[in-house]
Design an enzyme around this catalytic site. Sequence first.
Site, mmCIF file in Angstrom:
data_model
loop_
_atom_site.group_PDB
_atom_site.id
_atom_site.type_symbol
_atom_site.label_atom_id
_atom_site.label_comp_id
_atom_site.label_asym_id
_atom_site.label_seq_id
_atom_site.Cartn_x
_atom_site.Cartn_y
_atom_site.Cartn_z
ATOM 1 N N VAL A 12 1.274 -3.722 3.811
ATOM 2 C CA VAL A 12 1.295 -5.017 4.485
ATOM 3 C C VAL A 12 2.561 -5.843 4.181
ATOM 4 O O VAL A 12 2.739 -6.915 4.744
ATOM 5 C CB VAL A 12 0.029 -5.866 4.224
ATOM 6 N N LYS A 26 0.339 3.365 -2.975
ATOM 7 C CA LYS A 26 -0.856 4.211 -3.147
ATOM 8 C C LYS A 26 -0.526 5.703 -3.074
ATOM 9 O O LYS A 26 -1.272 6.535 -3.585
ATOM 10 C CB LYS A 26 -1.908 3.817 -2.102
ATOM 11 N N SER A 45 0.794 -1.237 0.000
ATOM 12 C CA SER A 45 0.000 0.000 0.000
ATOM 13 C C SER A 45 0.820 1.278 0.000
ATOM 14 O O SER A 45 0.253 2.358 -0.192
ATOM 15 C CB SER A 45 -0.947 0.016 1.195
ATOM 16 N N TYR A 49 -4.193 -2.491 -9.942
ATOM 17 C CA TYR A 49 -4.058 -2.404 -8.480
ATOM 18 C C TYR A 49 -3.112 -3.500 -7.944
ATOM 19 O O TYR A 49 -2.172 -3.218 -7.197
ATOM 20 C CB TYR A 49 -5.449 -2.514 -7.839
ATOM 21 N N TYR A 59 -4.426 3.341 8.069
ATOM 22 C CA TYR A 59 -5.756 2.754 8.228
ATOM 23 C C TYR A 59 -6.354 3.126 9.575
ATOM 24 O O TYR A 59 -6.256 4.276 10.000
ATOM 25 C CB TYR A 59 -5.682 1.232 8.031
HETATM 26 N N1 GLU Z 1 -2.323 -5.328 -1.838
HETATM 27 C C1 GLU Z 1 -2.817 -5.278 -0.492
HETATM 28 C C2 GLU Z 1 -4.285 -5.565 -0.454
HETATM 29 O O1 GLU Z 1 -4.981 -5.121 -1.310
HETATM 30 C C3 GLU Z 1 -2.513 -3.942 0.081
HETATM 31 C C4 GLU Z 1 -2.880 -3.806 1.520
HETATM 32 C C5 GLU Z 1 -1.906 -3.009 2.327
HETATM 33 O O2 GLU Z 1 -0.724 -2.945 2.057
HETATM 34 O O3 GLU Z 1 -2.361 -2.420 3.295
HETATM 35 O O4 GLU Z 1 -4.803 -6.234 0.381
#
Ligand code: GLU
Length: 309
Positions: free
Chosen positions: A261, A67, A64, A191, A243
């Site tokens: 993650v 992003k 993430s 994505y 988050y």
């Molecule tokens: N590719 C992961 C997912 O979509 C990203 C989640 C993350 O890094 O928080 O679950």
Amino acid sequence: MRELKTVIDEIAAEYRACEERGQVATYIPELAKVDIGSFGICAVTADGAVASAGDAEIPFSIQSVSKVFTLTLALGKIGDALWRRVGREPSGNSFNSIVQLEYEKGIPRNPFINAGALAVADVVLAGHAPKVALGEILRFLHFVADDDSIQIDEAVARSEQATGYRNVALANYMRAFGNLSNPVEMVLGVYFHHCAIAMNCVQLAMAGRYLAFSGRHPTTGARVVSPERARRINALMLTCGHYDGSGDFAYRVGLPSKSGVGGGILAIVPGKASIAVWSPGLDGQGNSVLGSLALEMLAKRMGWSIFGA
Ligand code: GLU
């Protein structure tokens, strides 16, 4: 202020030896293979100095953290029109939650939860083939990191594609609300692949410099984004970058940051430094346990919290 390299070395020595490391992400099978004992850290400062320690040159899945970069590209394409499709509020929910989307009519709370990042991927895709959009994302990273070797880890992308049921559900749900304009499979393809980009701490800290230094590429002086846009992306990182752990992270560390993650965190000290830390063990919210602790210690020892010493 203590000397940065000394502080970085002390932090790496302390956390490499630490036993309480959380758990590696297992819901993406390929990520479960990563050595939980890894720990890397790198900080790049305004004068161009690079201080790193530990496994700072071992690539990891940025997940993430990517992003931040796709958000930058989407804002470059459609500017503030993005905010008609994605909010700017912390979600208070887990990163892959679908609940909020129902009562907020398919408009994700922010660009960093999975639903928000899918809307952002849709904007970056903009009617092109996924390969073209991914090429654009990689080229942007090569430019901001000054490093053309950054690549997508195809094994991680395939692993997530094979098991990403929740993201498939989120994308379909958003499409039903009219908040995706490209085919769901194409948006998911972009994505999954941008989440699977592999970078090491040095590359990631280098890539974050435009956010630390008012939107400028510090080596060439080229403008990546306007100072205002850099400031606003930093604001979103502070409020939404971890988050449902974002408030606690701001309280403890006090820096705009984005976690993934894969165990990586990119943290920005406006005007002073861009920092990347990596330790794959996660807490219950999906944020790196030792990465957060290391940043807390670094911010404290360097007096870097944006809220004061
Ligand atoms: N590719 C992961 C997912 O979509 C990203 C989640 C993350 O890094 O928080 O679950």
